[in-house]
Enzyme design. Structure first.
Site, mmCIF file in Angstrom:
data_model
loop_
_atom_site.group_PDB
_atom_site.id
_atom_site.type_symbol
_atom_site.label_atom_id
_atom_site.label_comp_id
_atom_site.label_asym_id
_atom_site.label_seq_id
_atom_site.Cartn_x
_atom_site.Cartn_y
_atom_site.Cartn_z
ATOM 1 N N LYS A 202 0.860 -1.186 0.000
ATOM 2 C CA LYS A 202 0.000 0.000 0.000
ATOM 3 C C LYS A 202 0.894 1.234 0.000
ATOM 4 O O LYS A 202 1.676 1.450 0.921
ATOM 5 C CB LYS A 202 -0.913 -0.004 1.218
ATOM 6 C CG LYS A 202 -1.862 1.188 1.277
ATOM 7 C CD LYS A 202 -2.770 1.093 2.491
ATOM 8 C CE LYS A 202 -3.721 2.275 2.584
ATOM 9 N NZ LYS A 202 -4.595 2.176 3.785
ATOM 10 N N LYS A 256 -2.203 -1.442 -3.694
ATOM 11 C CA LYS A 256 -3.063 -0.262 -3.610
ATOM 12 C C LYS A 256 -2.198 0.981 -3.688
ATOM 13 O O LYS A 256 -1.216 1.064 -2.955
ATOM 14 C CB LYS A 256 -3.841 -0.292 -2.288
ATOM 15 C CG LYS A 256 -4.814 0.868 -2.100
ATOM 16 C CD LYS A 256 -5.516 0.786 -0.756
ATOM 17 C CE LYS A 256 -6.474 1.956 -0.588
ATOM 18 N NZ LYS A 256 -7.109 1.954 0.742
ATOM 19 N N SER A 282 -10.357 5.482 -4.633
ATOM 20 C CA SER A 282 -11.333 6.557 -4.798
ATOM 21 C C SER A 282 -10.907 7.597 -5.822
ATOM 22 O O SER A 282 -11.728 8.087 -6.604
ATOM 23 C CB SER A 282 -11.587 7.215 -3.445
ATOM 24 O OG SER A 282 -10.381 7.734 -2.893
#
Length: 333
Positions: A202, A256, A282
Site C-alpha cells: 500500500k 493499492k 477513490s
C-alpha cells in the site's frame, strides 16, 4: 521469450481482429463479475443515504440500506462486499477504543449482512483511521505512529470482526508484523477459517483523497502517512513486503492504488503466484466518473477498459466502486 511468429505477410495480426467473433476467440483475458469486490461506506441511522461529494454516484448508507445493497450485489453475482465505516466524530479517540467495540458500526453491519445475505462474503477494513482522533492508521504518541502497540490494537479489532462473522479481514494499516499477530490470534480464538487479504503493498498515494472524505478522516488527519505507507518510487520493497505477509499467513495480497501500480500487480503475480488483488481507489474512480460526467470520455468504456487492465496485469480480483454497474453490464454481454 516472445512467441514465435512468421514474417509478414505470412503473419498478419489484423486477420484475427477483422470481426467481433474473431476478436472474441483470440481475447487473452476476460473480466467477470466474479472478479469484483464492492467497497461500501456505512453510517449510523436508518434509511439514510448520504452522497459523497468527491465520489459522484457513491453514497454512505445506513446499516439497513447496506443490507439491501449486499442483497442486490449477491443477486448480480458479486462475490464480496467490503465495509468501511463513517464513524461519529464523538467516538474518535486517541486510543481508538471504538475500533474493537463489538457493537461498533462495522460489526453491526457485518452481523446484519450475514443474517440476511449469508451467501455474500463480507470483507472488513482493519486499520485505526476511522476511529482515530488523529486520522492515522496507527496509535500516535508525540507525533510518532507506534508500530507494536498498534499491532496489539489491530489484533483486538480483527478478533471482534471475526466474531461478528467477517469472512475476509483486510489489514490496511501497513504496520510491521501485523499479519503474523492476527493469524496467530485468529487460530487461538478458533477463527481458523477466516481469510486475510493483506494490503501488502500500500503506497503513500495522492489518490486517496475522496476516500478520506467518505470516511470522515480528512479533517482529522495530522501530517501524512509516509512513515508507514510505501514510497511510490519503490518496486523491490513491494515484493519484499508481499513475501513477508505471505510467510506470516496472509491468504491473499493486495496492491493499492491500482492503475498507477499495474507494474507492481504484474510483478507480484509473476513472482509469487498467490491470489493477487488490486484496489481501484477513490481517486481513480473519481477521475473516470468526473471525466465521464463532463463528457470528456466515454465513462462506460473507460470503466470496463480500466478493469480489464487489472486482469491483464495478472490480478485475480479488483476492489472497485464500479462493481454493481460493471456487474449489470457484464450480465448483458
Amino acid at each position: 521469450m516472445l512467441p514465435a511468429s512468421a514474417p509478414f505477410p505470412l503473419a498478419r495480426f489484423r486477420r484475427t481482429r477483422r470481426t467481433a467473433a474473431l476478436r472474441d476467440l483470440t481475447q487473452e483475458v476476460r473480466l467477470s463479475v466474479k472478479d469484483l469486490i464492492w467497497p461500501v461506506f456505512v453510517r449510523d441511522g436508518a434509511n439514510l443515504r448520504e452522497p459523497v461529494a468527491s465520489m459522484p454516484g457513491v453514497e454512505r448508507l445506513s446499516v439497513d440500506l447496506v443490507v439491501e445493497a449486499a442483497a442486490k450485489a449477491a443477486d448480480l453475482g458479486i462475490p464480496a462486499i467490503c465495509l468501511f465505516p463513517y464513524t461519529d466524530p464523538a467516538k474518535k479517540t486517541a486510543d481508538c477504543r471504538e475500533a474493537w467495540n463489538p457493537e461498533n458500526l462495522a460489526n453491526r453491519a457485518i452481523r446484519a449482512i450475514k443474517a440476511q445475505v449469508p451467501e455474500i462474503a463480507v470483507m472488513t477494513d482493519v486499520a485505526l483511521d476511522p476511529y482515530n482522533a488523529h486520522g492515522h492508521d496507527g496509535l500516535v504518541v508525540d507525533g510518532v505512529i507506534l508500530n507494536d502497540e498498534t499491532v496489539e490494537a489491530l489484533v483486538k479489532m480483527a478478533l471482534v470482526q471475526a466474531e461478528a462473522g467477517a469472512d475476509i479481514l483486510g489489514p490496511s494499516d501497513m504496520m510491521d508484523g501485523r499479519i503474523l499477530a492476527m493469524r496467530q490470534a485468529l487460530e487461538g480464538a478458533g477463527h481458523k477459517d477466516v481469510s486475510i487479504l493483506s494490503y501488502a503493498a500500500k503506497y503513500a498515494s495522492a489518490f486517496y483523497g475522496p476516500f478520506r472524505d467518505a470516511v470522515g478522516a480528512t479533517g482529522a488527519l495530522k501530517g501524512d502517512k509516509k512513515t508507514y505507507q510505501m514510497n511510490p518510487a519503490n518496486r523491490d520493497e513491494a515484493l519484499r513486503l508481499v513475501a513477508r505477509d505471505l510467510a506470516e499467513g496472509a491468504d491473499m495480497v493486495m496492491v493499492k492504488p491500482g492503475m498507477p501500480y499495474l507494474d507492481i500487480c504484474a510483478a507480484v503475480k509473476q513472482t509469487f503466484g498467490a491470489p493477487t488483488f488490486a484496489y481501484q481507489v477513490s481517486g481513480e474512480y473519481a477521475m473516470i466518473r468526473g471525466a465521464a460526467l463532463n463528457g470528456w470520455i466515454d465513462g462506460e468504456k473507460a470503466m470496463l477498459e480500466s478493469l480489464l487492465a487489472f486482469k491483464r496485469a495478472g490480478c485475480d480480483g479488483i476492489l472497485t466502486y464500479f462493481a454493481p454497474e460493471v456487474a449489470r453490464l457484464l450480465r448483458h454481454q
